[in-house]
Write a protein that holds these residues in place. Structure first.
Motif, short mmCIF file in Angstrom:
data_model
loop_
_atom_site.label_atom_id
_atom_site.label_comp_id
_atom_site.label_asym_id
_atom_site.label_seq_id
_atom_site.Cartn_x
_atom_site.Cartn_y
_atom_site.Cartn_z
N LEU A 1 0.82 -1.21 0.00
CA LEU A 1 0.00 0.00 0.00
C LEU A 1 0.86 1.27 0.00
N ASP A 2 0.69 2.07 -1.04
CA ASP A 2 1.37 3.37 -1.10
C ASP A 2 0.71 4.33 -0.13
N VAL A 3 1.50 5.09 0.60
CA VAL A 3 0.95 6.03 1.58
C VAL A 3 0.41 7.27 0.91
N MET A 4 1.18 7.85 0.00
CA MET A 4 0.81 9.14 -0.59
C MET A 4 0.05 8.92 -1.90
N MET A 5 -1.29 9.04 -1.83
CA MET A 5 -2.14 8.91 -3.00
C MET A 5 -3.15 10.05 -3.00
N PRO A 6 -3.58 10.49 -4.16
CA PRO A 6 -4.62 11.53 -4.19
C PRO A 6 -5.94 10.99 -3.66
N GLY A 7 -6.77 11.87 -3.14
CA GLY A 7 -8.02 11.42 -2.53
C GLY A 7 -7.74 10.78 -1.19
N GLU A 8 -8.37 9.65 -0.93
CA GLU A 8 -8.10 8.93 0.32
C GLU A 8 -6.68 8.38 0.30
#
Length: 238
Positions: free
Chosen positions: A56-63
């Protein structure tokens, strides 16, 4: 190892140039993979598939990934390895406090991530597949999963093994739907279970002996061409 026994990894990253090559790499290493570009896509995959671990990538747009991590932990989801671009350790500490199992900092070595995935899968036991608790009526029978039993409208009571109980519950979850052996293995077998196609056939045969008027000519759990089975019944909650 058969496909249905192979752990399935969900990769959640908005960067296509990371998630797709990583998915290809893990498939070459013997895993099945699912890819998601955001938290919403990840939730849909988790609803539809049996996932053994989430990268799981921490920095994503939205949630963002930390929000999805919190949701996974609260809902007793699969283990999580976080990917973070933050070198100061803040995301890692927050993620681990939330319940993530491990983390890696971008850019990362795929071989090291592979080793961490295998290590987490070894130490995190997969929960047994859930069995519905509602009593359900079908074709003159009532299935009581809590009591591992079947009760016929004529008063007959039939005991079930835990495997038969789980398998019948799956058929009752999907009335009228053709379920092939791979799908049934996915739904019934945990990661550590040495399941195989013949085990499904044997379990279906045992269920037929308990359910059918003529097990040699089944009318409730019928065989479909191509290696699948289908429950022919209307199902109602009692």
């Amino acid at each position: 190892m058969r496909d249905a026994e192979t752990p399935q990894i969900l990769i959640v990253d908005d960067a296509r140039d990371i998630r797709e090559p990583l998915g290809q790499y893990l498939r070459k290493q013997g895993f099945r993979t699912q890819l998601a570009a955001n938290a919403g896509d990840a939730r849909r995959v988790l609803d539809d598939s049996r996932i053994a671990l989430v990268v799981l990538d921490v920095m994503m747009p939205g949630e963002d990934g930390l929000s999805l991590c919190r949701w996974l932990v609260e809902h007793k989801g699969p283990p999580i390895i976080l990917l973070t671009a933050m070198a100061d350790g803040t995301d890692q500490i927050v993620g681990l406090e939330m319940g993530a199992d491990d983390y890696m900092t971008k850019p990362f070595n795929p071989r090291e991530l592979l080793a961490r995935i295998r290590a987490v899968l070894r130490r995190v036991p997969e929960p047994a597949p859930a069995v519905p608790t509602d009593r359900r009526r079908f074709a003159g029978w009532v299935h009581d999963p809590g009591a591992l039993s079947l009760i016929h409208q004529d008063g007959r009571a039939v005991g079930l093994t835990s495997g038969e109980n789980r398998l019948l519950g799956i058929f009752l979850d999907h009335p009228g739907t053709v379920l092939n052996r791979s799908r049934l293995l996915d739904l019934t077998a945990g990661r550590d279970t040495k399941a195989y196609d013949r085990a499904i056939d044997n379990a279906v045969s045992r269920l037929r002996r308990k359910l059918e008027d003529d097990p040699a000519r089944p009318a409730l759990i019928v065989t479909e061409w191509g290696g699948g089975y289908r429950l022919v019944a209307t199902v109602d909650t009692v």
